[in-house]
Design a protein around this motif. Structure first.
Motif, short mmCIF file in Angstrom:
data_model
loop_
_atom_site.label_atom_id
_atom_site.label_comp_id
_atom_site.label_asym_id
_atom_site.label_seq_id
_atom_site.Cartn_x
_atom_site.Cartn_y
_atom_site.Cartn_z
N ALA A 22 0.83 -1.21 0.00
CA ALA A 22 0.00 0.00 0.00
C ALA A 22 0.87 1.25 0.00
CB ALA A 22 -0.93 0.00 1.21
N ASP A 23 1.93 1.23 0.79
CA ASP A 23 2.85 2.37 0.79
C ASP A 23 3.43 2.59 -0.61
OD1 ASP A 23 2.45 2.70 3.52
OD2 ASP A 23 4.37 1.80 4.10
N ALA A 24 3.90 1.51 -1.22
CA ALA A 24 4.53 1.61 -2.54
C ALA A 24 3.53 2.12 -3.59
CB ALA A 24 5.09 0.26 -2.95
N GLU A 25 2.30 1.67 -3.49
CA GLU A 25 1.26 2.09 -4.45
C GLU A 25 1.08 3.60 -4.43
OE1 GLU A 25 -3.58 1.62 -5.08
OE2 GLU A 25 -2.53 0.30 -3.67
N HIS A 26 1.24 4.21 -3.26
CA HIS A 26 1.00 5.64 -3.12
C HIS A 26 2.28 6.47 -3.09
CE1 HIS A 26 -3.26 4.94 -2.53
NE2 HIS A 26 -3.00 4.07 -1.57
N GLY A 27 3.43 5.82 -3.29
CA GLY A 27 4.69 6.54 -3.28
C GLY A 27 5.14 6.95 -1.89
N ILE A 28 4.72 6.19 -0.88
CA ILE A 28 5.08 6.45 0.51
C ILE A 28 6.27 5.56 0.88
CG2 ILE A 28 4.27 6.35 2.91
CD1 ILE A 28 1.38 6.54 1.74
N LEU A 29 7.29 6.14 1.47
CA LEU A 29 8.45 5.35 1.90
C LEU A 29 8.10 4.56 3.16
CD1 LEU A 29 11.55 4.73 1.63
CD2 LEU A 29 11.87 6.55 3.32
N THR A 30 8.39 3.27 3.16
CA THR A 30 8.22 2.47 4.37
C THR A 30 9.47 2.59 5.22
OG1 THR A 30 6.78 0.86 3.24
CG2 THR A 30 7.87 0.14 5.27
N GLN A 31 9.24 2.95 6.48
CA GLN A 31 10.33 3.09 7.45
C GLN A 31 10.11 2.06 8.56
OE1 GLN A 31 10.50 6.67 10.04
NE2 GLN A 31 12.51 7.00 9.09
N ALA A 32 11.15 1.31 8.89
CA ALA A 32 11.03 0.21 9.85
C ALA A 32 11.39 0.64 11.25
CB ALA A 32 11.92 -0.95 9.42
N TRP A 33 10.42 0.52 12.19
CA TRP A 33 10.81 0.56 13.59
C TRP A 33 10.95 -0.87 14.09
CZ3 TRP A 33 7.73 -1.60 17.38
CH2 TRP A 33 6.34 -1.57 17.26
N SER A 34 11.77 -1.05 15.10
CA SER A 34 12.20 -2.39 15.51
C SER A 34 12.81 -3.15 14.33
CB SER A 34 11.03 -3.19 16.10
OG SER A 34 11.46 -4.39 16.69
N PRO A 35 13.73 -2.51 13.56
CA PRO A 35 14.21 -3.12 12.32
C PRO A 35 15.06 -4.37 12.51
CG PRO A 35 15.51 -1.19 12.84
CD PRO A 35 14.37 -1.21 13.81
N ILE A 36 15.62 -4.54 13.72
CA ILE A 36 16.41 -5.75 13.99
C ILE A 36 15.71 -6.60 15.06
CG2 ILE A 36 18.60 -4.85 13.17
CD1 ILE A 36 19.37 -4.11 15.99
N GLY A 37 14.41 -6.35 15.22
CA GLY A 37 13.61 -7.21 16.09
C GLY A 37 13.74 -6.93 17.56
N GLY A 38 14.31 -5.79 17.92
CA GLY A 38 14.51 -5.51 19.33
C GLY A 38 13.24 -5.43 20.13
N ILE A 39 12.14 -5.05 19.45
CA ILE A 39 10.89 -4.91 20.18
C ILE A 39 10.09 -6.21 20.10
CG2 ILE A 39 8.98 -3.31 20.64
CD1 ILE A 39 11.73 -2.07 20.82
N THR A 40 10.80 -7.33 19.87
CA THR A 40 10.13 -8.62 20.09
C THR A 40 9.86 -8.78 21.57
OG1 THR A 40 12.34 -9.62 20.09
CG2 THR A 40 11.04 -9.86 18.09
N PHE A 41 10.34 -7.83 22.37
CA PHE A 41 10.12 -7.85 23.82
C PHE A 41 9.31 -6.64 24.25
CE2 PHE A 41 14.20 -9.83 22.77
CZ PHE A 41 13.90 -11.12 23.11
N TYR A 42 8.45 -6.17 23.36
CA TYR A 42 7.59 -5.02 23.68
C TYR A 42 6.74 -5.35 24.89
CZ TYR A 42 5.04 -0.74 22.46
OH TYR A 42 4.51 0.52 22.45
N PRO A 43 6.76 -4.51 25.92
CA PRO A 43 6.08 -4.88 27.17
C PRO A 43 4.58 -5.05 27.00
CG PRO A 43 6.78 -2.58 27.20
CD PRO A 43 7.40 -3.19 25.99
N GLY A 44 4.10 -6.23 27.36
CA GLY A 44 2.67 -6.48 27.38
C GLY A 44 2.06 -6.91 26.07
N TRP A 45 2.89 -7.09 25.03
CA TRP A 45 2.35 -7.45 23.72
C TRP A 45 3.10 -8.66 23.17
CZ3 TRP A 45 -1.84 -4.85 21.91
CH2 TRP A 45 -2.16 -3.66 22.57
N GLY A 46 2.39 -9.44 22.41
CA GLY A 46 3.03 -10.54 21.69
C GLY A 46 3.17 -11.79 22.53
#
Length: 293
Positions: free
Chosen positions: A174-198
Motif C-alpha cells: 500500500a505504501d509503494a502504491e501511493h509513493g510512501i516510503l516504508t520506514q522500519a521501527w524495531s528493524p532488527i527485532g529488538g521490540i520482540t520484547f515489547y512490554p505487554g504485547w506478543g
C-alpha cells in the motif's frame, strides 16, 4: 546512503532510534551516533527525550542543517490547533526552528476525525515550511485509504513495525502504491520484547537462518538485517545506547546480500505482531499528556 521522499526531500536511510532510551542516556547516544556518521535521528513526543536529543545534536558540533530530525505527534495532541501547538512543543524541546520530518504516531481509529484534523495541521506546517516533510506511523492500508480520501498531501513516510519475523507485506504494498516510503521501527527485532504485547517472544537476533548468513558475510545478525532493509528500499532506525552497537549498526554499507539471502530472510515472516495493534483503541495510553517545552 540517502533515500528521496515523494516531495524531493532526501533522508539518510539509516537513523538512530531512541524509543525506550532513558533521557539520561539519550544525549550521549545521539552524540555517539553523530560522531560515528549518522545524520538522521528519530524521536517522538511520547518518548520523553526530545530535549536530550536536541542536547546531543548541539554537543556534536554539527550544523543544524547537517542532521535530519524526525519526531512524532502523540495522540493527545491530535486535532488541528493542538497539533500546531505540538510543533511548538517539539521544536522548543529540540531547540530548533524547523523539523525535517513530522509524523503522526498512531492512527487512533477510535478518534480518526481528530487524526485527520491533525494531519491537516501537518499539511499547514509543511506549507509554512516549518517542516520539510510529513508522514504517519503505524498506519495500515485501510487507515491510509481513509486519510488519503480526506487530505491533500500524500504522506512521505509510514513508519511501521518491520523486521524479519513481521514484514507486513500488505502495508509495504500500500505504501509503494501511493509513493510512501516504508520506514522500519524495531528493524532488527529488538521490540520482540515489547512490554505487554506478543505471545511469541522469539529473538530474531538468534535466528539460525540469519546467523548463517551473518557467518557467510562476516557480519553480525543485526548488520545482516539492516542490510536487508536497505537493499529492499526501506529506511531503518535501529535503537541502541551502546556506542559499539551504534557503530556496528551503521557499518552496513560495505557488503551486499544475494538474492537468495534476501529471499531466505523474507521467508522468516511469521505474521505475528509484537508491538501494539494499530486498530486497537488504548484510551488510557492515548490520553498521556505531553508536557510543554
Amino acid at each position: 546512503m540517502e533515500l528521496t521522499l515523494n516531495n524531493g526531500v532526501t533522508m539518510p536511510a539509516i537513523g538512530l532510534g531512541v524509543f525506550q532510551s532513558a533521557p539520561e542516556q539519550t544525549t550521549a547516544a545521539v552524540e555517539a551516533a553523530l560522531a560515528t556518521g549518522y545524520r538522521h535521528i528519530d524521536t517522538a513526543a511520547a518518548y520523553g527525550n526530545e530535549r536530550e536529543v536536541g542536547d546531543g545534536i548541539r554537543r556534536s558540533g554539527l550544523n543544524r542543517s547537517e542532521v535530519f530530525i524526525e519526531t512524532k505527534v502523540w495522540v493527545s495532541d491530535y486535532g488541528y490547533d493542538h497539533t500546531l501547538h505540538a510543533w511548538d512543543k517539539a521544536t522548543g524541546k529540540l531547540g530548533v526552528d524547523y523539523l525535517d520530518l513530522l509524523i503522526l504516531h498512531q492512527p487512533a481509529p477510535d478518534r480518526f476525525e481528530k487524526t485527520m484534523a491533525a494531519y491537516k495541521a501537518l499539511e499547514a506546517l509543511l506549507a509554512d515550511r516549518r517542516v520539510r516533510a510529513i508522514g504517519v506511523s503505524n498506519f495500515m492500508p485501510h487507515h491510509l485509504t481513509q486519510l488519503l480520501d480526506a487530505t491533500d498531501v500524500v504522506p512521505a513516510v509510514n513508519q511501521i513495525e518491520l523486521h524479519p519475523y513481521f514484514t507486513q507485506p500488505d502495508v509495504q504494498a500500500a505504501d509503494a502504491e501511493h509513493g510512501i516510503l516504508t520506514q522500519a521501527w524495531s528493524p532488527i527485532g529488538g521490540i520482540t520484547f515489547y512490554p505487554g504485547w506478543g505471545e511469541e517472544r522469539r529473538n530474531v537476533m538468534e535466528d539460525p537462518v540469519i546467523g548463517a548468513i551473518a557467518a557467510t558475510q562476516g557480519k553480525s545478525p543485526a548488520q545482516v538485517m539492516l542490510r536487508w532493509h536497505l537493499q529492499q528500499g526501506r529506511s531503518a532506525i535501529p535503537k541502541s545506547t551502546n556506542p559499539a552497537r551504534i557503530a556496528e549498526n551503521f557499518d552496513v554499507f560495505d557488503f551486499e546480500l544475494s538474492t537468495d539471502e534476501l529471499a531466505a530472510i523474507d521467508a522468516l515472516d511469521s505474521g505475528n505482531r509484537n508491538g501494539p495493534d494499530p486498530d486497537q483503541a488504548r484510551p488510557e495510553r492515548f490520553a498521556m499528556v505531553i508536557p510543554e517545552a
